[in-house]
Design an enzyme around this catalytic site. Structure first.
Site, PDB file in Angstrom:
ATOM      1  N   CYS A 285      -0.274   6.225   3.286  1.00  0.00           N
ATOM      2  CA  CYS A 285      -1.250   6.454   4.302  1.00  0.00           C
ATOM      3  C   CYS A 285      -1.146   7.813   4.374  1.00  0.00           C
ATOM      4  CB  CYS A 285      -0.432   5.966   4.817  1.00  0.00           C
ATOM      5  SG  CYS A 285       0.979   4.975   5.732  1.00  0.00           S
ATOM      6  N   ARG A 314       9.344   1.951  -4.168  1.00  0.00           N
ATOM      7  CA  ARG A 314      10.444   1.561  -2.927  1.00  0.00           C
ATOM      8  C   ARG A 314      11.702   0.126  -4.025  1.00  0.00           C
ATOM      9  NH1 ARG A 314       5.767  -2.190   0.740  1.00  0.00           N
ATOM     10  NH2 ARG A 314       4.436  -0.190   1.088  1.00  0.00           N
ATOM     11  N   GLN A 332      -0.731   0.320  -5.073  1.00  0.00           N
ATOM     12  CA  GLN A 332      -1.318  -0.815  -3.551  1.00  0.00           C
ATOM     13  C   GLN A 332      -3.539   0.168  -3.787  1.00  0.00           C
ATOM     14  OE1 GLN A 332       0.923   0.545  -0.503  1.00  0.00           O
ATOM     15  NE2 GLN A 332       0.884  -1.532   0.762  1.00  0.00           N
ATOM     16  N   ASP A 334      -4.883   0.781  -0.986  1.00  0.00           N
ATOM     17  CA  ASP A 334      -5.016   0.779   0.094  1.00  0.00           C
ATOM     18  C   ASP A 334      -6.451   1.044   0.870  1.00  0.00           C
ATOM     19  OD1 ASP A 334      -2.373   1.250   2.053  1.00  0.00           O
ATOM     20  OD2 ASP A 334      -1.197   2.548   0.777  1.00  0.00           O
ATOM     21  N   HIS A 336      -7.896   3.413   3.874  1.00  0.00           N
ATOM     22  CA  HIS A 336      -6.929   4.104   5.681  1.00  0.00           C
ATOM     23  C   HIS A 336      -9.130   3.994   5.697  1.00  0.00           C
ATOM     24  CE1 HIS A 336      -3.310   5.063   3.241  1.00  0.00           C
ATOM     25  NE2 HIS A 336      -3.338   3.799   3.902  1.00  0.00           N
ATOM     26  N   LYS A 415      -1.144  -6.028  13.690  1.00  0.00           N
ATOM     27  CA  LYS A 415      -1.446  -6.312  11.739  1.00  0.00           C
ATOM     28  C   LYS A 415      -1.646  -7.277  11.702  1.00  0.00           C
ATOM     29  CE  LYS A 415       2.763  -6.920   9.599  1.00  0.00           C
ATOM     30  NZ  LYS A 415       3.804  -7.171   7.732  1.00  0.00           N
ATOM     31  N   HIS A 461      -5.458   0.590   8.467  1.00  0.00           N
ATOM     32  CA  HIS A 461      -4.173   0.585   7.180  1.00  0.00           C
ATOM     33  C   HIS A 461      -5.156  -0.955   7.363  1.00  0.00           C
ATOM     34  CE1 HIS A 461      -1.652   3.947   8.120  1.00  0.00           C
ATOM     35  NE2 HIS A 461      -1.540   2.986   9.118  1.00  0.00           N
TER      36      HIS A 461
END
Length: 587
Positions: A285, A314, A332, A334, A336, A415, A461
């Site tokens: 992000c 991570r 990921q 993702d 945005h 979320k 997100h």
């Protein structure tokens, strides 16, 4: 079912709490059995979990074997037959510490020190065993009827790698033997579907000691991964998304501004470049925010849907690593989305429709959770209330039932989480939609509104697959490796019965390859029965073409599917059929 609380009150157990109380009591019974067999044992934490129970225990230099675990379970059954009453009592801090010192429970003493505000502590006793606990528990050990120890593993004290590694002993417990037997059957089926086993057999991916937690994708696995990515790109292009790619390593100042350094730094990898601190991104992000901020925007451009298939890293404890389900780097999927306040509800609904279409494609059922503000959050009460209400309104307009998950939101916003149910009933959290007022504020994002004034966008997100690697693991177990034809690394395997039909098999293979079908010709000298078993049970190929003398002479093919059904067809008819199946992505 009667239960006893820490104040000595006995009552009927609420139905929804029965399994938790059973499993919590089972942890105490297991600890008592361990203490009987290993008097030197020193106990840490022993909670009930969603699936069972465990106890973390310091056994000194003793290493347990499978036979030892069986002996502990046998001793547990003996304790249950003794029908020991389970009784609570409460001590003040001084008395509690003294009791634990007398019993040699140094981990309990340290835990009490962590609870600095507590002036008294509750304990439960059964026979000679005493454990510090808030309860509630069953009233007698005989009420625990159906349990089994399942495995052992390592666990750091307080989940801190700087502390001692303890032995974690896991078990399961149910209301009845029938429920336990049913669960054991499910566990057997889950073991048969284990993506690590299937991934090795189908040569999808591997791990090695030189890179613990970092998956290596093999050629077959890359086909599967790229096919999923192709599908992802196709549906996102159709839904009006653009795609970007942001750097893997960025300056620490970026992560301080985003809030990740304060809230997530223990899970981040860092390095030095030109004597400055840099971080390997754990999330995409902040990079997406920099892309938005790089140029001015008008209200007419919003919603701006920006996708990224970003590789993130991570730090996970080594003991927590588990195949593709828990890794240290993953892709990921993702996106945005930058929106005006008046667009929030409609855009969330659009995302839900997109995620729903993906899960329907793979035959997943799912339920939805709305996770609210956590303790370590950023931002004002007003922003959190507005964000939470925005998610609620979208779910209610969609008539989508949801469960409130209090305090489990991201640190920057609430979320919506999508929990998939696979073919054997297990649930997996995959898709998520997060509403974020904080990052646009931290990075001073703007757009020029209709009135010519600069306004701040809201950021959504969202992910569909979640982690592509983890999603591949879920799909592997969901399908037991028998992927739909469009996903299968090998879609057709051509199996000549003998050398005499090899030339014809090569012709058939070439026709399929030119048609865009992923086809492999088995040219080995093995007997046809072996070739079929390998293709069907190991490679799990959707279609096997068994070509003998009759097929070569007639110019047709014998088609065997994964269920063992065999049909005859012309090659042209089969090519047309399989190409249509692939094009339509049938599940």
């Amino acid at each position: 079912m009667k239960i006893i609380y820490k104040d000595g009150t006995v009552a009927e157990c609420p139905k929804e709490e029965e399994l938790h109380v059973l499993r919590h009591t089972a942890a105490h019974v297991m600890a008592q059995a361990i203490k009987r067999l290993y008097p030197q044992a020193d106990f840490a934490f022993g909670p009930a979990t969603d699936n069972g129970f465990y106890y973390d225990v310091d056994l000194g230099d003793t290493k347990l074997t499978d036979e030892d675990l069986a002996a502990i379970e046998k001793e547990m059954k003996k304790i249950c037959k003794e029908n020991l009453p389970i009784k609570p009592f409460i001590l003040n801090r001084e008395e509690a510490v003294k009791l634990m010192e007398e019993r040699g429970e140094k981990y309990k003493i340290e835990h009490m020190a962590d609870l600095a505000d507590e002036t008294e502590f509750s304990f439960f006793q059964q026979g000679e065993y005493v454990d510090m606990c808030i309860g509630p528990h069953l009233t007698y050990t005989k009420a625990l009827k159906a349990f089994k120890i399942t495995q052992q593993s390592g666990a750091y004290w307080k989940n801190d790698k700087n502390n001692k590694m303890l032995t974690r002993i896991n078990g399961i417990a149910f209301r009845s033997q029938d429920e336990l037997d049913e669960h054991l059957k499910l566990m057997e089926e889950a073991a048969r579907r284990d993506h690590r086993k299937i991934g090795k057999e189908m040569q999808l991916f591997m791990f090695c000691d030189e890179a613990p937690g970092f998956p290596f994708f093999l050629p077959n696995g890359m086909i599967l991964k790229n096919t999923l990515i192709d599908y992802w790109r196709e549906i996102h292009t159709a839904a009006g998304y653009v795609e970007v790619s942001t750097p893997l390593i960025m300056n620490r100042h970026l992560w301080e501004t985003s809030g990740h350094w304060d809230h997530y730094k223990d899970n981040m990898y860092a390095t030095k470049i030109d004597d400055e601190d840099y971080c390997i991104k754990p999330m995409n992000c902040p990079g997406g925010v920099l892309v938005y901020r790089s140029q001015p925007h008008s209200y007419r451009e919003l919603p701006l849907r920006v996708g990224e298939l970003g590789l993130v890293h991570r730090h996970e404890l080594r003991g927590a690593l588990h195949g593709l389900f828990r890794v240290r780097c993953f892709t990921q999927d993702d996106a945005h989305i930058f929106v005006r306040p008046d667009q929030i509800t409609d855009e969330i609904m659009n995302v839900v429709h997109l995620i729903n279409s993906v899960y329907e494609k793979f035959g997943f059922k799912y339920f939805v959770e709305l996770s609210t503000r956590p303790e370590n959050s950023m931002g004002s009460d007003e922003d959190w209330e507005a964000a939470t209400n925005g998610l609620k309104q979208a779910l209610e307009r969609l008539n989508l039932p949801y469960i409130i998950n209090e305090g489990d939101g991201a640190f920057y916003g609430p979320k919506i989480d999508f929990h998939l149910q696979d073919s054997i009933g297990r649930t997996w959290q995959c898709g998520t939609i997060q509403l974020d007022f904080q990052m646009p504020l931290n990075f001073q994002l703007e757009y020029v509104d209709e009135d010519g004034q600069k306004k701040r966008p809201i950021m959504l997100h969202r992910v569909c697959f979640g982690s592509i690697e983890r999603f591949i693991g879920i799909l592997t177990e969901h399908y037991a490796g028998k992927f739909p034809t469009w996903l299968a690394p090998i879609q057709v395997k051509v199996l000549p019965v003998s050398e005499k039909t090899l030339d014809y098999a090569k012709q058939v293979t070439e026709v399929l390859r030119k048609a865009g079908v992923r086809v492999v010709l088995d040219e080995s000298n093995e007997k046809i029965g072996y070739k079929i078993r390998e293709a069907q049970q190991v490679d799990r190929v959707p279609y096997m073409l068994v070509l003998g003398a009759k097929e070569a002479e007639a110019g047709n093919i014998s088609i065997r599917d994964r269920s063992g059904n065999t049909t005859q067809s012309s090659l042209d008819e089969f090519v047309a059929k399989v190409c249509e199946e692939i094009k339509e992505r049938r599940s």
